[in-house]
Design an enzyme around this catalytic site. Structure first.
Site, PDB file in Angstrom:
ATOM      1  N   PRO A 149       0.808  -1.218   0.000  1.00  0.00           N
ATOM      2  CA  PRO A 149       0.000   0.000   0.000  1.00  0.00           C
ATOM      3  C   PRO A 149       0.843   1.270   0.000  1.00  0.00           C
ATOM      4  O   PRO A 149       1.668   1.484   0.884  1.00  0.00           O
ATOM      5  CB  PRO A 149      -0.805  -0.111   1.299  1.00  0.00           C
ATOM      6  CG  PRO A 149      -0.762  -1.556   1.675  1.00  0.00           C
ATOM      7  CD  PRO A 149       0.541  -2.062   1.156  1.00  0.00           C
ATOM      8  N   GLU A 150       0.633   2.088  -1.006  1.00  0.00           N
ATOM      9  CA  GLU A 150       1.233   3.411  -1.080  1.00  0.00           C
ATOM     10  C   GLU A 150       0.072   4.414  -1.027  1.00  0.00           C
ATOM     11  O   GLU A 150      -1.041   4.024  -0.694  1.00  0.00           O
ATOM     12  CB  GLU A 150       2.066   3.548  -2.365  1.00  0.00           C
ATOM     13  CG  GLU A 150       3.129   2.450  -2.483  1.00  0.00           C
ATOM     14  CD  GLU A 150       3.970   2.526  -3.744  1.00  0.00           C
ATOM     15  OE1 GLU A 150       4.176   3.639  -4.252  1.00  0.00           O
ATOM     16  OE2 GLU A 150       4.423   1.471  -4.210  1.00  0.00           O
TER      17      GLU A 150
END
Length: 272
Positions: A2-3
């Site tokens: 997750p960014e």
DNA sequence: CCCAACTCCTGGGCGC
DNA sequence: TGCGCCCAGGAGTTGG
């Protein structure tokens, strides 16, 4: 992994379902990464926010529940009690809304790189990366000149700088490689001029925008709060394309480890 | 202050 | 089929 686009996607899905909910119970895995979950018991969730890759749930007692998804963290809702049979369930919160229907917000995380904290609002002293995060990508103060100046503050490779969160917040390994490819900048470059910095800023913004529009990038583990996958994995120009032809010039893409992350780029298009 | 190195974690993929 | 090895990588910590 997750960014910013993945965290933002989750935040948008969580927002209408947690706002106004009271946390009437909670539990966690014994690791200190997750035990702060129970500190939120008794508070109500006022609003949701995001800073860099951190999800911020504002509580009604001047505290925030800070969630980092790490590499494999997933937030999801369940009707009724938490599924404690799930070996990867790391934390859970029982949410009560006005309609008196209890729901469980579950945090599952296979690799336990995620973490939770409950802190006085804005007090990020125990979370240095969050405390020192640079401007959000769409913060109007982030002009090309400021971005260039922030990059000038370090002589480390540009790829490392993007991952540091300091010149701009929210970029991780995938979107860093994408932005550098779009801007035609070599990830090992240590100094870039103002014009190229402006181009890189545009590229970071556009790649993150596309990531949000497509609901994030699901390579393996990432799931949104509804259990769904993203769509951006079908639109990658650089990440994971080592040994394949550059989509701009046809040169075989290179890969090398920079800052302990696999970095993929085109040595023809992406000059220092 | 900056920076490099190390640590945390486990499933999946691969070679043999 | 199964075993052992290695890879994925964001952020915190430590020590120079």
């Amino acid at each position: 992994m997750p960014e910013l686009p993945e965290v933002e996607t989750v935040r948008r899905q969580l927002d209408p379902r947690v706002k106004g909910a009271r946390i009437v119970d909670a539990g966690s895995h014994p690791s200190s990464k997750f035990t702060p979950a129970t500190e939120a018991i008794g508070a109500s969730i006022v609003s949701t926010g995001r800073r860099a890759k951190f999800l911020l749930l504002q509580l009604d007692d001047d505290r925030e529940l800070v969630v980092h998804l790490g590499m494999t963290g997933v937030l999801r809702f369940r009707d009724g009690p938490p599924n404690e049979e799930d070996p990867y369930l790391r934390a859970w919160w029982t949410l009560m809304r006005d309609d008196d229907i209890a729901q469980t917000l579950e945090f599952a995380d296979v690799r336990r790189f995620g973490r939770l904290r409950v802190v006085p609002t804005g007090d990020y002293s125990g979370m240095p990366t969050l405390a020192n995060a640079g401007p959000e990508p769409w913060d109007p103060i982030l002009t090309p000149k400021l971005f260039w100046q922030l990059l000038q503050a370090s002589k480390r490779p540009i790829k490392t700088q993007l991952l540091s969160q300091r010149p701009i917040a929210g970029v991780g390994n995938i979107y860093a490689d994408e932005a550098l490819w779009i801007a035609e900048i070599n990830p090992t470059a240590r100094r870039i001029g103002l014009e190229r910095a402006a181009k890189l800023l545009d590229a970071v913004r556009s790649t993150l925008e596309q990531g949000i529009e497509l609901g994030g990038t699901t390579l393996r583990d990432y799931r949104n709060a509804e259990g769904g996958t993203g769509g951006n994995q079908h639109e990658l120009f650089a990440y994971g394309r080592s040994g394949k032809p550059c989509l701009r010039c046809g040169t075989t893409m290179e890969a090398r480890v920079i800052d302990a992350r696999t970095t993929t780029w085109c040595k023809t298009c992406q000059r220092r």
